[in-house]
Structures are given as structure tokens and as C-alpha cells.
Motif scaffolding. Structure first.
Motif, PDB file in Angstrom:
ATOM      1  N   VAL A 246       5.428   8.258   6.707  1.00 42.46           N
ATOM      2  CA  VAL A 246       5.039   6.879   6.405  1.00 42.46           C
ATOM      3  C   VAL A 246       3.796   6.856   5.524  1.00 42.46           C
ATOM      4  O   VAL A 246       3.706   6.085   4.567  1.00 42.46           O
ATOM      5  N   GLY A 247       2.825   7.723   5.821  1.00 40.16           N
ATOM      6  CA  GLY A 247       1.584   7.755   5.043  1.00 40.16           C
ATOM      7  C   GLY A 247       1.816   8.124   3.596  1.00 40.16           C
ATOM      8  O   GLY A 247       1.286   7.470   2.679  1.00 40.16           O
ATOM      9  N   TRP A 248       2.601   9.146   3.346  1.00 38.89           N
ATOM     10  CA  TRP A 248       2.855   9.547   1.958  1.00 38.89           C
ATOM     11  C   TRP A 248       3.774   8.579   1.240  1.00 38.89           C
ATOM     12  O   TRP A 248       3.650   8.385   0.016  1.00 38.89           O
ATOM     13  N   VAL A 249       4.688   7.951   1.962  1.00 36.08           N
ATOM     14  CA  VAL A 249       5.471   6.867   1.357  1.00 36.08           C
ATOM     15  C   VAL A 249       4.546   5.729   0.948  1.00 36.08           C
ATOM     16  O   VAL A 249       4.712   5.132  -0.131  1.00 36.08           O
ATOM     17  N   ALA A 250       3.546   5.426   1.788  1.00 33.73           N
ATOM     18  CA  ALA A 250       2.576   4.379   1.453  1.00 33.73           C
ATOM     19  C   ALA A 250       1.798   4.727   0.189  1.00 33.73           C
ATOM     20  O   ALA A 250       1.486   3.841  -0.627  1.00 33.73           O
ATOM     21  N   VAL A 251       1.469   6.004  -0.003  1.00 35.71           N
ATOM     22  CA  VAL A 251       0.767   6.420  -1.221  1.00 35.71           C
ATOM     23  C   VAL A 251       1.626   6.142  -2.448  1.00 35.71           C
ATOM     24  O   VAL A 251       1.163   5.552  -3.440  1.00 35.71           O
ATOM     25  N   ILE A 252       2.887   6.553  -2.391  1.00 26.31           N
ATOM     26  CA  ILE A 252       3.792   6.363  -3.531  1.00 26.31           C
ATOM     27  C   ILE A 252       3.997   4.877  -3.816  1.00 26.31           C
ATOM     28  O   ILE A 252       3.895   4.427  -4.970  1.00 26.31           O
ATOM     29  N   LEU A 253       4.279   4.103  -2.761  1.00 23.70           N
ATOM     30  CA  LEU A 253       4.480   2.665  -2.947  1.00 23.70           C
ATOM     31  C   LEU A 253       3.205   1.982  -3.433  1.00 23.70           C
ATOM     32  O   LEU A 253       3.266   1.052  -4.241  1.00 23.70           O
ATOM     33  N   GLY A 254       2.042   2.451  -2.935  1.00 23.90           N
ATOM     34  CA  GLY A 254       0.778   1.848  -3.340  1.00 23.90           C
ATOM     35  C   GLY A 254       0.492   2.036  -4.823  1.00 23.90           C
ATOM     36  O   GLY A 254       0.072   1.099  -5.514  1.00 23.90           O
ATOM     37  N   VAL A 255       0.729   3.234  -5.324  1.00 26.90           N
ATOM     38  CA  VAL A 255       0.527   3.494  -6.758  1.00 26.90           C
ATOM     39  C   VAL A 255       1.460   2.611  -7.586  1.00 26.90           C
ATOM     40  O   VAL A 255       1.056   2.019  -8.585  1.00 26.90           O
ATOM     41  N   PHE A 256       2.721   2.509  -7.147  1.00 28.35           N
ATOM     42  CA  PHE A 256       3.692   1.680  -7.865  1.00 28.35           C
ATOM     43  C   PHE A 256       3.299   0.204  -7.830  1.00 28.35           C
ATOM     44  O   PHE A 256       3.559  -0.538  -8.789  1.00 28.35           O
TER      45      PHE A 256
ATOM     46  N   PHE B 107       5.360  -3.443   5.703  1.00 32.13           N
ATOM     47  CA  PHE B 107       6.174  -3.406   6.912  1.00 32.13           C
ATOM     48  C   PHE B 107       5.999  -2.090   7.657  1.00 32.13           C
ATOM     49  O   PHE B 107       5.745  -2.085   8.870  1.00 32.13           O
ATOM     50  N   VAL B 108       6.133  -0.968   6.957  1.00 24.44           N
ATOM     51  CA  VAL B 108       6.061   0.324   7.647  1.00 24.44           C
ATOM     52  C   VAL B 108       4.651   0.588   8.187  1.00 24.44           C
ATOM     53  O   VAL B 108       4.487   1.157   9.270  1.00 24.44           O
ATOM     54  N   ALA B 109       3.619   0.148   7.448  1.00 23.64           N
ATOM     55  CA  ALA B 109       2.245   0.346   7.925  1.00 23.64           C
ATOM     56  C   ALA B 109       1.976  -0.492   9.171  1.00 23.64           C
ATOM     57  O   ALA B 109       1.395  -0.018  10.147  1.00 23.64           O
TER      58      ALA B 109
END
Length: 552
Positions: free
Chosen positions: A253-263, A391-393
Motif C-alpha cells: 500500500v505504501g509504495w502504491v501510494a508513492v506511485i499514485l502520489g507522483v502521478f 481509499f487505501v491509505a
């Protein structure tokens, strides 16, 4: 934790203390305090005490040791075996205080990797913000000048104090209960439970927004998602997919958040660069104090700049939380404030003002005017993706909070069970069910109700922070706000005033719904205690947490 005035408070030596007075905290009590017979009993017990492996119980006075003593009829010392759990009545938690606070030992069933700084920064980013989506209403409510000032001044009044309190208390109690443990330690288990109930419900209500908002961004291209059965089915499918992502592990979830955050952030950076030749600074100064919707303005600021404390419910999953948590909060604070301010700066300065158009989703139109259709598509996609990240966070925070409450004996033991990925399976399922049940509420109703509940929770947090500073100033605080007791009180006054303003501006319908939700929590705690007393469900306190001392 909170109250129980009939009980004597645990001695200060049972709390985590700074290294300097360590010798005094561990010194043996003088014989004159114990009495001759008790000294003889200690000597006999020490000579004949069986090992823990024999499973025998010891009955010793709390003066003999600083290890926890649990129960009246079955008191015993428990060691540091990570697999052990000690049953304890929920009502006993008001007598619990830390012996030491350091890194929480890893549970033997927790196979998940710990979260490092960068993923934690973006988890906080999505807990609080997710990007400038939703700030458009501040311009529509008050105009460009007040909107820009709001996202500069409001963090000073609210976000920074909340983040500082989270950093100090989160490192003082580095476990998944988060703010529930803070409030329980200062005010007792009853109010700790109320804090957990209000914050969990607030988070689940907030999370009900995101699948619906995600589909709203897509309905312009897929009209079938605009309503009816297709929209319901798509929302359920999206909820299932994102819930499964939480089940697979917090690191993912944390690394998905990084990718989504940059996007999510990148298109606004591009929009800011393209807008530079079109900026007109005079447009930023437009204000009309006679035409301000203060209720919408304050609620928009509050909703977009709160929830800094949510990350505390993941503290037990963080790698070296004493250093990582304050650092991540600092970086996330900068990221959130800049992520709001500069898109507003470019959006209001590059195009003529029409306040009626500044509503949710208007940044897509602003991007089209400034850069063309391609930039508008990018921001629309980023907005949709941002809702997935939020949502995931949020679900991670909500589900680990339930796990933390179970580890402290506030909820039935099954809430503390982890999946093979180290995630709180029951907590995830409960949080997902709440999202599905509440997704029928409107956007405005969701924001108003969750803000109301959140305000109550924050009042309890500030009280707990101040009371622990007053009652236990020597307790170990790996990160400590560099202000004394008076400074702590003064720091909490502005955000408390702001809370009162938000509550006062709430409409009657929101007050009734919110107070009804609070009333449920007031009945739920004694109900669970009754269930535990009847032994219909098992409650226990995890021995994997820092040792607790229970005063007799």
C-alpha cells in the motif's frame, strides 16, 4: 488512559523516563516500606519460584516488581515471550501505564515488512490530502485572496499543531492503537474507546466518498457509470479491489501510494509552468467580505488539512518510528501545503475569475484553458487515481486502529488476528463493510458529519496531550515539542477555537446525526464490557506491546 478516580495512579517509575533518572526509577523499594513479613515472603518466593516454562502462577505484591500484574484472583508476572497474551478485563486498562517505550517488538505472526520514510510520507499525504482536488470550493466560497491565505494560515493554526502532537505522542506510544492509546493513558479506557469509535466512524464515512468520486470523474466518458445498477456494481467492484490491496500488506500500500502520489502531483507542476506567462497578480487580490460563504469556506479548509493524526494508528508497522514518524510528518506537511497553494496560485492567476464555476472538479477545466485538452485529461485521470490512493491509505489507518484496540483489550480478541501478510483481516472487512453501507450519503453530508465527529476526537487528543505533559513530564518522549507545559496549552488554544467554529457552523441535521453516532459509542463500551464479563467473547492484552503496570 482515562479516568478511574477510585484507583490510585501507577507510580511514575512505571512510566517511560528519560535516561538520566534511570537509576532512581529502577531502585529497589526500601525494606521499611514493605514490612518485615513481606520482605521474608519476597525472599521465600525468590528461592522457590518456578520458571515460566512450568506454567505455574506466582502471587506477588506489586511492590516486588515493575513487571505487570494482572487480575485479582489470578495475578501473575508475565515475561517477554512474544507469543503470549494476557487476558484482562476492559475496565482494568485505566490503571495501565508504560514501563518503557521503545520500538514495539514485532509480533511472531506479523510477517509484513516495516514501512520506511518515503512510503510513510505518501501514506500521510493521502491520509490528509491526495492533491488539490476538492479545494476549488474555497475559491467559490470566498474568492482567490481568502482561498490563498486560508491554505497558508490554516496550516499554522491547525495542521502544524496537530502534526507536532502526533509526532510527540506517536513516538511516546509507538503502537497501532495510536490516538486511542494516548487518550486512554491520560483519561481512562472509557474515553479511549469513545475516541476510537468516533475516529473510526469518521474515517469510514470519509472513505465512503472515494469509490463514488472515482466513478464521478469517469462518467463523462462512460455515461453508464452516472447512476443506477452499473454505478453500484462498479463501486462495489472497486471497493473489493482496493480492499484486497490492503489485505496484501501495508508495504505494498505504501509504495502504491508513492506511485499514485507522483502521478497525482505531476500534472499540477506542469500546469504551473505553462501558466507562468498568463499570470496576472492582480487576480490574486480579489476579495469581497460581504459575499463569503463562511460555512463552506471553513469546512473546505478543515476537510483538506486535517487527519494528520491518522498515521499514528500505523506506528507499530513503521520502521524505527521514533525517527521515521516525525521526519515523515515534516516532509508530508511541506508536500501537502505546497500541493494546495501552487495549483490555486496558477489556477486563479492565469484565468479570469468566475466564482460560480469554482466547484469540485473545476481544475480539469482550468487545465484545459491553460494547457489544452491533453492537460485536462491528465488532471482528470490524476483526480480519479488520487481517490484510489486516499481509499487505501484511509482503510489502512482504520483497520490497524481496530487491531490496536484489540491488542489493548478494548475490542474482542479476534479483531487482533492478522492474515499471513501481517494485515488485520477482521479490521479490513469491518472497515470495508462500513464503506459499502455509508456510500449512499451525499458528498456534502459526508464531509459535514465526518468533520463533526473528527472535532470531538481532536478535543480529546489535545486534552490527553496536555494532561500527560502535566502529570508525567519526565516520561520518555523520543520526539518532544520544544515548549513547556504552558507552551503546550497555548499551542492547543487556536486549533480548539477553530474546532468550536466548525461545530458552531454545523447545520441542525448534521448535529443530530453526529450526536446520535456519539450516543452509540457511549452505549457500545458498557455493552462490550458486559459481553466480556459474561465471557461470550474473549478479550486480551497483547504481551508483544511495551510492558504495562497494573496497580492493585
Amino acid at each position: 488512559m482515562k479516568r478511574d478516580g477510585a484507583e490510585k495512579e501507577a507510580p511514575i517509575s512505571a512510566l517511560p523516563v528519560d535516561p538520566k533518572p534511570e537509576k532512581a526509577a529502577t531502585a529497589a523499594p526500601p525494606a521499611t516500606e514493605l514490612g518485615e513479613k513481606e520482605v521474608q515472603a519476597q525472599s521465600a518466593a525468590a528461592a522457590t519460584a518456578p520458571s515460566h516454562s512450568d506454567g505455574a502462577k506466582e502471587e506477588l505484591s506489586s511492590a516486588e516488581t515493575e513487571l505487570p500484574i494482572v487480575g485479582d484472583s489470578d495475578r501473575q508476572k508475565f515475561g517477554t515471550s512474544p507469543a503470549r497474551q494476557v487476558s484482562v478485563a476492559m475496565g482494568e486498562l485505566n490503571r495501565a501505564e508504560y514501563v518503557s517505550v521503545g520500538e514495539s517488538p514485532s509480533s511472531p505472526v506479523n510477517n509484513a515488512k516495516k514501512v520506511s520514510v518515503l512510503p510513510l510520507v505518501f501514506l500521510i499525504f493521502y491520509e490528509v490530502s491526495g492533491g488539490p482536488f476538492g479545494v476549488e470550493d474555497s475559491v467559490g466560497a470566498a474568492g482567490p485572496l481568502l482561498a490563498l491565505l486560508g491554505f497558508l494560515v490554516f496550516p499554522l493554526i491547525w495542521s502544524i499543531p496537530e502534526a507536532l502532537v502526533t509526532a510527540e505522542m506517536g513516538t511516546m506510544f509507538p503502537e497501532n492503537g495510536g490516538y486511542v492509546v494516548w487518550v486512554s493513558s491520560a483519561l481512562g479506557p472509557f474515553w479511549g474507546f469513545q475516541q476510537g469509535w468516533m475516529k473510526w466512524l469518521s474515517g469510514v464515512i470519509d472513505n465512503a466518498l472515494y469509490p463514488v468520486l472515482f466513478l464521478d470523474y469517469l462518467k463523462s466518458e462512460i455515461p453508464a457509470l452516472g447512476g443506477g445498477l452499473p454505478k453500484v456494481a462498479a463501486a462495489l467492484a472497486l471497493t473489493v479491489v482496493l480492499t484486497y490491496m490492503n489485505y496484501r500488506g501495508l508495504t505494498i500500500v505504501g509504495w502504491v501510494a508513492v506511485i499514485l502520489g507522483v502521478f497525482s502531483i505531476l500534472p499540477f507542476a506542469v500546469m504551473g509552468l505553462i501558466s507562468i506567462p498568463k499570470l496576472r497578480p492582480s487576480r490574486w487580490l480579489v476579495v469581497n467580505l460581504k459575499d463569503v460563504d463562511w460555512n463552506l469556506y471553513w469546512n473546505t479548509l478543515f476537510w483538506n488539512l486535517n487527519y494528520w493524526d491518522s498515521i499514528s494508528t500505523l506506528a507499530g508497522e513503521v520502521e524505527n518510528p521514533n525517527k521515521t514518524l516525525p521526519k515523515a510528518l515534516f516532509y508530508a506537511l511541506i508536500l501537502v501545503v505546497l500541493g494546495y497553494f501552487f495549483p490555486l496560485l496558477s489556477g486563479t492567476g492565469a484565468i479570469p475569475l468566475n466564482r460560480d464555476l469554482w466547484t469540485d472538479g473545476y481544475f480539469s477545466d482550468v487545465a484545459k484553458i491553460i494547457g489544452g485538452a491533453w492537460l485536462s485529461w491528465w488532471i482528470t485521470g490524476a483526480a480519479a487515481i488520487s481517490n484510489m490512493g486516499m481509499f487505501v491509505a484511509e482503510m489502512s489507518s482504520d483497520s490497524f486502529q481496530l487491531l490496536g484496540m484489540a491488542e489493548r483489550g478494548m475490542l474482542p480478541e479476534f479483531f487482533g488476528k492478522r492474515s499471513r501478510h501481517g494485515t488485520p483481516l477482521i479490521g479490513i472487512l469491518f472497515s470495508a463493510s462500513g464503506v459499502v453501507l455509508l456510500s449512499w450519503l451525499s458528498f456534502q453530508e459526508i464531509i459535514a458529519v465526518e468533520n463533526f465527529l473528527y472535532c470531538f476526537g481532536m478535543i480529546l487528543e489535545f486534552l490527553a496531550f496536555i494532561m500527560l505533559r502535566i502529570k508525567h513530564p519526565a516520561a520518555s518522549r523520543p520526539f518532544k515539542i520544544p515548549v513547556g507545559t504552558v507552551g503546550s496549552i497555548l499551542m492547543c488554544i487556536p486549533p480548539t477555537i477553530l474546532i468550536c467554529v466548525v461545530l458552531a457552523l454545523s447545520v441542525v441535521k448534521v448535529m443530530i446525526v453526529s450526536l446520535a453516532a456519539v450516543a452509540v459509542g457511549l452505549l457500545l463500551h458498557p455493552g462490550l464490557r458486559y459481553v466480556e464479563k459474561k465471557r461470550w467473547l474473549k478479550f486480551s492484552v497483547s504481551a508483544d506491546l511495551p510492558d504495562l503496570h497494573f496497580a492493585n
